[in-house]
Design a protein around this motif. Structure first.
Motif, PDB file in Angstrom:
ATOM      1  N   UNK A 281       0.820  -1.214   0.000  1.00  0.00           N
ATOM      2  CA  UNK A 281       0.000   0.000   0.000  1.00  0.00           C
ATOM      3  C   UNK A 281       0.857   1.270   0.000  1.00  0.00           C
ATOM      4  N   UNK A 282       2.146   1.129   0.288  1.00  0.00           N
ATOM      5  CA  UNK A 282       3.037   2.285   0.239  1.00  0.00           C
ATOM      6  C   UNK A 282       3.621   2.519  -1.152  1.00  0.00           C
ATOM      7  N   UNK A 283       3.492   1.526  -2.023  1.00  0.00           N
ATOM      8  CA  UNK A 283       4.043   1.634  -3.367  1.00  0.00           C
ATOM      9  C   UNK A 283       2.945   1.821  -4.404  1.00  0.00           C
ATOM     10  N   UNK A 284       1.840   1.113  -4.242  1.00  0.00           N
ATOM     11  CA  UNK A 284       0.761   1.167  -5.226  1.00  0.00           C
ATOM     12  C   UNK A 284       0.258   2.573  -5.531  1.00  0.00           C
ATOM     13  N   UNK A 285       0.199   3.484  -4.541  1.00  0.00           N
ATOM     14  CA  UNK A 285      -0.306   4.831  -4.858  1.00  0.00           C
ATOM     15  C   UNK A 285       0.518   5.562  -5.909  1.00  0.00           C
ATOM     16  N   UNK A 286       1.743   5.082  -6.173  1.00  0.00           N
ATOM     17  CA  UNK A 286       2.571   5.704  -7.202  1.00  0.00           C
ATOM     18  C   UNK A 286       2.140   5.294  -8.599  1.00  0.00           C
ATOM     19  N   UNK A 287       1.259   4.282  -8.674  1.00  0.00           N
ATOM     20  CA  UNK A 287       0.845   3.753  -9.970  1.00  0.00           C
ATOM     21  C   UNK A 287      -0.449   4.399 -10.447  1.00  0.00           C
ATOM     22  N   UNK A 288      -0.564   4.550 -11.757  1.00  0.00           N
ATOM     23  CA  UNK A 288      -1.812   5.015 -12.359  1.00  0.00           C
ATOM     24  C   UNK A 288      -2.758   3.851 -12.609  1.00  0.00           C
ATOM     25  N   UNK A 289      -2.172   2.674 -12.823  1.00  0.00           N
ATOM     26  CA  UNK A 289      -2.978   1.470 -12.979  1.00  0.00           C
ATOM     27  C   UNK A 289      -2.112   0.239 -12.754  1.00  0.00           C
ATOM     28  N   UNK A 290      -2.775  -0.869 -12.523  1.00  0.00           N
ATOM     29  CA  UNK A 290      -2.115  -2.147 -12.257  1.00  0.00           C
ATOM     30  C   UNK A 290      -2.269  -3.046 -13.479  1.00  0.00           C
ATOM     31  N   UNK A 345      -4.366  -2.589 -24.612  1.00  0.00           N
ATOM     32  CA  UNK A 345      -4.951  -2.183 -23.320  1.00  0.00           C
ATOM     33  C   UNK A 345      -4.031  -1.223 -22.575  1.00  0.00           C
ATOM     34  N   UNK A 346      -2.739  -1.501 -22.604  1.00  0.00           N
ATOM     35  CA  UNK A 346      -1.773  -0.621 -21.941  1.00  0.00           C
ATOM     36  C   UNK A 346      -1.806   0.774 -22.552  1.00  0.00           C
ATOM     37  N   UNK A 347      -1.826   0.832 -23.888  1.00  0.00           N
ATOM     38  CA  UNK A 347      -1.828   2.131 -24.550  1.00  0.00           C
ATOM     39  C   UNK A 347      -3.080   2.925 -24.187  1.00  0.00           C
ATOM     40  N   UNK A 348      -4.228   2.257 -24.152  1.00  0.00           N
ATOM     41  CA  UNK A 348      -5.477   2.932 -23.786  1.00  0.00           C
ATOM     42  C   UNK A 348      -5.409   3.472 -22.369  1.00  0.00           C
ATOM     43  N   UNK A 349      -4.868   2.669 -21.469  1.00  0.00           N
ATOM     44  CA  UNK A 349      -4.824   3.069 -20.071  1.00  0.00           C
ATOM     45  C   UNK A 349      -3.829   4.211 -19.855  1.00  0.00           C
ATOM     46  N   UNK A 350      -2.706   4.156 -20.541  1.00  0.00           N
ATOM     47  CA  UNK A 350      -1.721   5.230 -20.414  1.00  0.00           C
ATOM     48  C   UNK A 350      -2.257   6.549 -21.002  1.00  0.00           C
ATOM     49  N   UNK A 351      -2.962   6.463 -22.123  1.00  0.00           N
ATOM     50  CA  UNK A 351      -3.332   7.670 -22.872  1.00  0.00           C
ATOM     51  C   UNK A 351      -4.605   8.342 -22.376  1.00  0.00           C
ATOM     52  N   UNK A 352      -5.525   7.567 -21.814  1.00  0.00           N
ATOM     53  CA  UNK A 352      -6.857   8.098 -21.518  1.00  0.00           C
ATOM     54  C   UNK A 352      -7.032   8.342 -20.017  1.00  0.00           C
ATOM     55  N   UNK A 353      -6.793   9.578 -19.592  1.00  0.00           N
ATOM     56  CA  UNK A 353      -6.906   9.926 -18.177  1.00  0.00           C
ATOM     57  C   UNK A 353      -8.333   9.760 -17.672  1.00  0.00           C
ATOM     58  N   UNK A 355     -10.597   7.705 -18.768  1.00  0.00           N
ATOM     59  CA  UNK A 355     -10.880   6.272 -18.661  1.00  0.00           C
ATOM     60  C   UNK A 355     -10.351   5.730 -17.336  1.00  0.00           C
ATOM     61  N   UNK A 356      -9.127   6.082 -17.002  1.00  0.00           N
ATOM     62  CA  UNK A 356      -8.534   5.601 -15.742  1.00  0.00           C
ATOM     63  C   UNK A 356      -9.338   6.081 -14.543  1.00  0.00           C
ATOM     64  N   UNK A 357      -9.746   7.334 -14.565  1.00  0.00           N
ATOM     65  CA  UNK A 357     -10.503   7.868 -13.437  1.00  0.00           C
ATOM     66  C   UNK A 357     -11.843   7.147 -13.283  1.00  0.00           C
ATOM     67  N   UNK A 358     -12.510   6.916 -14.401  1.00  0.00           N
ATOM     68  CA  UNK A 358     -13.821   6.248 -14.345  1.00  0.00           C
ATOM     69  C   UNK A 358     -13.671   4.810 -13.848  1.00  0.00           C
ATOM     70  N   UNK A 359     -12.738   4.075 -14.415  1.00  0.00           N
ATOM     71  CA  UNK A 359     -12.533   2.683 -14.013  1.00  0.00           C
ATOM     72  C   UNK A 359     -12.080   2.596 -12.554  1.00  0.00           C
ATOM     73  N   UNK A 360     -11.199   3.504 -12.157  1.00  0.00           N
ATOM     74  CA  UNK A 360     -10.695   3.487 -10.784  1.00  0.00           C
ATOM     75  C   UNK A 360     -11.775   3.775  -9.766  1.00  0.00           C
ATOM     76  N   UNK A 361     -12.651   4.740 -10.080  1.00  0.00           N
ATOM     77  CA  UNK A 361     -13.752   5.070  -9.175  1.00  0.00           C
ATOM     78  C   UNK A 361     -14.710   3.893  -9.034  1.00  0.00           C
ATOM     79  N   UNK A 362     -15.022   3.247 -10.148  1.00  0.00           N
ATOM     80  CA  UNK A 362     -15.908   2.083 -10.107  1.00  0.00           C
ATOM     81  C   UNK A 362     -15.271   0.925  -9.336  1.00  0.00           C
ATOM     82  N   UNK A 363     -13.967   0.748  -9.545  1.00  0.00           N
ATOM     83  CA  UNK A 363     -13.254  -0.349  -8.871  1.00  0.00           C
ATOM     84  C   UNK A 363     -13.265  -0.155  -7.364  1.00  0.00           C
ATOM     85  N   UNK A 364     -13.056   1.065  -6.919  1.00  0.00           N
ATOM     86  CA  UNK A 364     -13.050   1.339  -5.480  1.00  0.00           C
ATOM     87  C   UNK A 364     -14.425   1.083  -4.867  1.00  0.00           C
TER      88      UNK A 364
END
Length: 388
Positions: A281-290, A345-353, A355-364
């Motif tokens: 949990x001290x390292x994961x926050x540095x990531x935009x996605x897993x 999938x990696x390219x989509x996740x890196x490029x689309x901010x 998308x990441x926010x929407x998926x991350x909010x739903x995941x949480x």
């Protein structure tokens, strides 16, 4: 209460847990042992000589070392079987619980042979779907023997349940999934982390800060799709030089350094490694996605841990991961062993901010609703407790 010289409470029945490594106990079973220790004298049998870097659970229960190995090693496995026999004769457990394929085979066979009435195995991902020929038949035979010699069966996802039921023609109700899946759920500390407010002194923070980061968390080995992830990362558009890939976890018969020698030097600098940590949990926050491009998985705990922090994930479209990720809602799925599909999938996740926010909010939201550790462990403790 009267206790034996070994600290055994004579007023409690014994529960023997057969596993294979300290990592399984630390990451998956600590909560269960904590919840069950007031009801049972718990004896945990695994190989203490493997994964020595991993914290022990000896503060919660008795630990007995057996010679069981991850890979098939005939003589050591036979020795482990006799060691389990000795433990069952010595402790006379009311329940024998096994949680990994080989420990399930040895534990369930021996427990039935010695007349243990309650024999529970928890399936956490099958090996044989990724094998072919004679080896696949042997591995399937092993699972069938686990099924036949167990009195109770659990698995950690609905897709795994469907696979086992259809493959081994089990009767409905023979195998169960508790709650919405997973064996242990997500610890509270993952929900409490505020990624925006994390302040780390670790040097890796300064190597990743300001970049878009894809993180891999878990054992670094072939079956986890690590080579595919490196190859897929190399296929991306790196003209902006803003992408980083970080591997977090212990290497297991796989060397990231050796693999990086096969790719261009300018890309090698974009891929970092971080050793085993008790506190991801001290390292994961540095990531935009897993990203977890595994070939086999029980449920994908790291996906849930990231989700609890609002971090979306990419995974393979396989049993287990397809339960941990709701495709296009909490993350993205790709075909296993397919670096080109993974790269998309990696390219989509890196490029689309967005998308990441929407998926991350739903995941949480999903992780908080269904996968809190206290609730998951409570289901297992209640289930195991009523078997007596």
């Amino acid at each position: 209460m009267v206790k034996s010289i070994e600290g055994k409470d004579r007023n409690k029945q014994s529960l023997l847990i057969v596993s294979h490594t300290p990592m399984v106990a630390h990451f998956f079973l600590r909560g269960h042992i904590q919840a069950l220790k007031n009801k049972f004298n718990i004896i945990l049998a695994h190989n203490t000589k493997i994964d020595k870097f991993c914290p022990s659970v000896m503060d919660l229960c008795q630990i007995q070392s057996i010679s069981i190995q991850r890979k098939i090693t005939f003589f050591r496995d036979i020795l482990a079987m006799f060691q389990i026999i000795i433990l069952i004769i010595k402790y006379q457990p009311k329940i024998v619980l096994s949680v990994t394929p080989k420990s399930g085979l040895l534990g369930m066979l021996v427990a039935r042979l010695l007349g243990v009435k309650v024999r529970l195995h928890i399936f956490q991902g099958e090996i044989w779907p990724n094998r072919t020929g004679f080896l696949k038949k042997i591995l399937m035979l092993c699972d069938s023997l686990i099924i036949k010699n167990s009195t109770h069966l659990l698995c950690v996802s609905e897709s795994e349940k469907m696979l086992l039921q259809s493959t081994f023609s089990m009767k409905l109700g023979k195998i169960e999934v508790l709650g919405y899946g997973t064996i242990c759920g997500v610890k509270p500390k993952f929900f409490e982390v505020n990624p925006a407010g994390v302040k780390l002194d670790d040097p890796i923070k300064y190597e990743l800060e300001g970049f878009k980061v894809c993180a891999y968390l878990g054992r670094i080995c072939e079956e986890k799709g690590v080579r595919d992830l490196i190859n897929a990362f190399c296929l991306l558009d790196h003209s902006t030089k803003d992408k980083r890939l970080v591997f977090i976890g212990p290497e297991e018969n796989f060397s990231i350094a050796e693999e990086l020698k096969k790719i261009p030097e300018n890309l090698q600098k974009l891929i970092l490694t971080y050793p085993f940590t008790e506190n991801p949990e001290n390292i994961l926050p540095l990531a935009n996605f897993l990203c977890l491009p595994s070939y086999r998985e029980g449920f994908g705990l790291s996906i849930l841990e990231a989700a609890a922090m609002g971090i979306p994930a990419i995974g393979t479209r396989i049993v287990g991961i397809s339960d941990a990720i709701v495709e296009n809602e909490t993350g993205l799925l790709c075909e296993p062993r397919n670096p080109n599909d993974l790269a998309k999938c990696l390219q989509s996740m890196f490029d689309d901010d967005a998308l990441r926010r929407r998926l991350g909010s739903n995941a949480r939201q999903r992780a908080a609703k269904y996968f809190r550790q206290s609730e998951v462990v409570s289901l297992y403790a209640e289930y195991i407790g009523q078997l007596t």
